[in-house]
Design an enzyme around this catalytic site. Structure first.
Site, PDB file in Angstrom:
ATOM      1  N   TYR B  62       0.903  -1.146   0.000  1.00 23.86           N
ATOM      2  CA  TYR B  62       0.000   0.000   0.000  1.00 23.86           C
ATOM      3  C   TYR B  62       0.942   1.195   0.000  1.00 23.86           C
ATOM      4  CZ  TYR B  62      -3.511  -3.502   1.144  1.00 23.86           C
ATOM      5  OH  TYR B  62      -4.323  -4.607   1.103  1.00 23.86           O
ATOM      6  N   ARG B  63       0.671   2.163  -0.818  1.00 26.80           N
ATOM      7  CA  ARG B  63       1.699   3.187  -1.083  1.00 26.80           C
ATOM      8  C   ARG B  63       1.633   4.378  -0.142  1.00 26.80           C
ATOM      9  NH1 ARG B  63       4.957  -0.058  -4.070  1.00 26.80           N
ATOM     10  NH2 ARG B  63       3.973  -0.758  -6.005  1.00 26.80           N
ATOM     11  N   HIS B 178      13.193  -9.874   0.522  1.00 28.73           N
ATOM     12  CA  HIS B 178      13.152  -9.749  -0.938  1.00 28.73           C
ATOM     13  C   HIS B 178      14.577 -10.061  -1.379  1.00 28.73           C
ATOM     14  CE1 HIS B 178      12.243  -7.436  -4.797  1.00 28.73           C
ATOM     15  NE2 HIS B 178      13.547  -7.547  -4.820  1.00 28.73           N
ATOM     16  N   ASP B 303       2.095 -10.219  -3.549  1.00 29.56           N
ATOM     17  CA  ASP B 303       2.985  -9.118  -3.932  1.00 29.56           C
ATOM     18  C   ASP B 303       2.196  -8.049  -4.696  1.00 29.56           C
ATOM     19  OD1 ASP B 303       5.192  -7.526  -4.237  1.00 29.56           O
ATOM     20  OD2 ASP B 303       6.205  -8.808  -5.705  1.00 29.56           O
ATOM     21  N   GLY B 322       6.218  -4.487 -11.118  1.00 32.32           N
ATOM     22  CA  GLY B 322       5.125  -4.881 -10.229  1.00 32.32           C
ATOM     23  C   GLY B 322       3.758  -4.909 -10.876  1.00 32.32           C
TER      24      GLY B 322
END
Lengths: 315, 423
Positions: B62-63, B178, B303, B322
């Site tokens: 979530y940005r 990651h 993701d 993404g």
């Protein structure tokens, strides 16, 4: 791998269209069980007859072997010496066998969907295994093809399978493209393009054989009738030309991926669909298909025995 | 408030059986073949649809704060609810990053007020997700961090990873990595086959697997719970399998897109197929599926990585990495793997509920049972429909699955017994 242990039970096994994904996988698992030694014990003597109104030595013999391996008593039938030649209908022939005590029949006939009337007839109780109807269905062939692929790869999802050859006249092509798609495989087609009609285009694209061999996991060839080759391309088309243009040559085989396999429902026209020396090459599963055919037919007959509660024990 | 979800099909020992579910005070009070509706405020007719424990996604982006044009906690969690997810774990690549007590407390508060599903928050491993200055692990744990991750970037320096693992191990917290050795990516964007075909730079598999190999050894030395994000290569699966056999506390997730697609699907320069790690070969895809089936890979995580149209409306060479995942995961996986017989429904649900809950020790999530919070998703397994861009609740429309025909659309999602999504 996903294991489905639910035993299949069917009154009749006549069309792949009646089978769900789960049913197909259950048939395969049961056939694999028979291959590794599973046996059944019957509650009472059970009788089977193979009514091949259209001759097919391979399928006929395979059904008979499956029946004998299950301990069924096989009653003989020869259409050329039967009352059919006196004009008896198929329905009456089936009812006759039923009346004399036959429990299960395997039937092959030229007429598409011959089984529909039989199944709809309230007086027909014998279990019907379809051994091929005209240009329609051939469930035991389709299931043995699926079993052979499953044995090789352990799954269908994502596999690339090419069906190459006389698509329009093939029962195998139609049943297999439907069931393979249902199981998540990607279907491609090859061979003379004029046989690749719209009905096939819905399931997959046509590609030249030289591209197919490099990309496919399974190259499934279909038998080509000599008379149809002659019909083709202004009558000047020879078996040699067909082989060169659409067949599996040694050079093409050498470009197939390492894990890929070659299949053919047989009988093979050696040197036409497949080069003579490739019929029994490392990648070929042609005789394995025939071997598996017996176990698949055992599973089909067993599903009908189970449906009629004729099995005492499975071990 | 008392609710009954009536006439649903629930999984019981791998079989779908008809059950009614009574919800009281946000919890499941009873599951039974038939529950009388006396004194109940609302009866939800599930109409024979599949009623599941709400899905869990341990990997979403979530940005907010910082890039609200791509996604907010509100839109992201609404997208999750639309996909049947009731618990998600938000990665820390936001600005400011949750690398301090102040920052993570603010973010957790925002997750709580804006989120429509349960949102667990990752803290970073290093300050600002870069460099080698470790965060205050103890303070962040006490502030409510779910686990530690620098997602979006791998930890480059071995000693930094080693020390982070030592600290996390002491606190019984997971390091969620990651995996990416920057020196081995060579600035690449695609797997070998597709890179060659499209004339792009290759991101070789060693950039992932070499770091996983380093990390499992460090995990063995420290005893930390080490979790591998979005495994993409067959070599990574092999390393994880060997590590598990050696008794190392390693777990792994795989994304729906790495299960569903390979680089052979990239026919043209279309950035909907650009993600990090990239789609790898068909043999890699098969190895990931096998890894799930044999338990090497523990769970599926999306993701979910929303981007703006401008960020994606570019060549693969320059577009953002993404794709979104929340709203397509279940229906795509159900259609391609369960309908085709490769997975059972119960396996798929297990990898999206019980497994993440048990690996990360999440209390009150992942199980549909009396006494548990009523986090529930209802899916229609029979209705065939097309995935449409206009259906997305996420701000991100960047999915390669738009236009696919699928089964398993979400009918309703409940969190703590309240309806958070309804078709």
């Amino acid at each position: 791998m996903m294991q489905i242990t639910k035993p299949v039970s069917f009154e009749n096994v006549v069309s792949m269209e009646d089978l769900s994904t789960e049913d197909v996988l259950s048939f395969i698992h049961e056939a694999q069980d028979f291959k590794t030694g599973k046996q059944i014990e019957l509650k009472r003597p059970v009788y089977a007859a193979n009514l091949f109104f259209e001759s097919s030595t391979r399928t006929h013999t395979s059904f008979e072997m499956a029946e004998r391996k299950l301990g069924l008593q096989v009653v003989n039938f020869d259409p050329s010496n039967s009352s059919l030649s006196k004009g008896e209908s198929m329905s009456d022939t089936v009812k006759t066998f039923q009346a004399i005590g036959v429990d299960l029949v395997a039937i092959r006939d030229k007429k598409n969907e011959y089984y529909k009337d039989l199944i709809a007839d309230p007086n027909v109780h014998v279990g019907i295994a379809n051994g091929g109807d005209g240009s329609g269905q051939h469930p035991s062939q389709s299931l043995l093809d699926m079993m052979t692929i499953y044995e090789e790869f352990g799954h269908f999802e994502g596999l690339k399978v090419a069906i190459v050859g006389d698509l329009t006249h093939s029962r195998v092509a139609r049943s297999n493209m439907e069931v393979l798609t249902m199981l998540g495989a990607h279907v491609y087609f090859g061979g003379p393009k004029k046989w690749y009609t719209e009905e096939f285009a819905k399931y997959g694209e046509w590609m030249p054989i030289d591209d197919l061999v490099e990309e496919m996991d399974v190259m499934m060839f279909l038998r080509v009738q000599h008379e149809r080759i002659a019909d083709d391309e202004n009558g000047s088309f020879s078996a040699e030309k067909y082989h060169a243009q659409y067949g599996l040559t040694a050079e093409r085989e050498s470009r197939m991926p390492q894990r890929s396999i070659i299949m053919h429902p047989a009988p093979v026209n050696r040197g036409v669909e497949i080069a003579d020396e490739l019929v029994e090459c490392d990648k070929s599963r042609i005789f394995e298909q025939m071997h598996n055919g017996v176990f698949v037919r055992m599973a089909i007959m067993t599903s009908m025995l189970r449906n009629r509660d004729l099995i005492k024990e499975e071990y | 408030m008392k609710r009954i979800i009536a006439n649903g099909q629930v999984l019981d020992q791998g079989e779908l059986v008809k059950r009614d579910i009574l919800i009281e005070n946000g919890n499941v009070a009873e599951i039974a073949p038939s529950i009388p509706a006396d004194g109940v405020d609302e009866v939800i007719d599930a109409k024979g649809n599949f009623v599941s424990s709400g899905l869990i996604d341990v990997h979403v982006h979530y940005r907010q704060p910082g890039q609200e044009q791509k996604e907010t906690i509100k839109t992201g969690s609404m997208a999750a609810a639309h996909g049947g997810f009731t618990t998600v774990c938000a990665m820390p690549n936001v600005t400011p990053a949750p690398d301090s007590v102040n920052n993570i407390e603010a973010l957790i508060k925002l997750n709580h007020t804006d989120g429509v599903v349960h949102i667990k928050q990752y803290a970073t491993i290093t300050t600002n997700r870069g460099g080698d200055e470790l965060v205050d692990f103890k303070a962040l744990k006490d502030a409510g961090a779910f686990a530690f991750s620098n997602d979006g970037n791998g930890i480059q320096k071995s000693s930094t990873m080693y020390e982070a693992m030592q600290q996390a191990a002491k606190l019984n917290m997971a390091i969620v990595e990651h995996v990416q050795d920057d020196a081995l990516t060579y600035g690449g964007v695609l797997n070998g086959g597709a890179a060659k075909r499209l004339g792009m730079k290759e991101m070789p598999w060693v950039s992932e697997t070499a770091q996983v190999a380093r990390d499992v050894i460090l995990a063995e030395a420290t005893g930390v719970h080490y979790h591998v994000c979005h495994a993409s290569s067959k070599h990574t699966v092999n390393v994880i399998r060997a590590a598990k056999q050696a008794g190392i506390n390693v777990t792994a997730e795989v994304s729906p897109h790495h299960l569903l697609l390979s680089d052979a699907n990239i026919k043209e320069d279309n950035s909907m197929y650009k993600m990090n790690p990239p789609l790898r070969g068909e043999d890699d895809r098969q190895a990931l599926i096998e890894g799930l089936l044999d338990g090497t890979i523990d769970m599926i995580a999306t993701d979910h990585a929303p981007h703006t149209k401008a960020d994606k409306d570019q060549s693969i060479a320059t577009a953002s990495f993404g794709i979104t995942g929340s709203e397509t995961a279940f229906s795509m996986l159900y259609t391609r793997f369960v309908k085709t017989g490769r997975f059972t429904l119960s396996q798929l649900i297990n990898w999206m509920t019980k497994q993440p809950a048990s690996v990360f020790n999440m209390k009150g999530a992942g199980t549909l049972a009396a006494g548990q919070p009523a986090d529930i998703a209802i899916f229609d397994l029979k209705d065939e429909h097309e995935i449409k861009e206009s259906d997305y609740l996420s701000k991100g429309k960047n999915s390669p699955f738009t236009g696919e025909t699928v089964y398993g659309g979400t009918v309703m999602t409940l969190v703590d017994g309240e309806i958070v999504y309804q078709k």
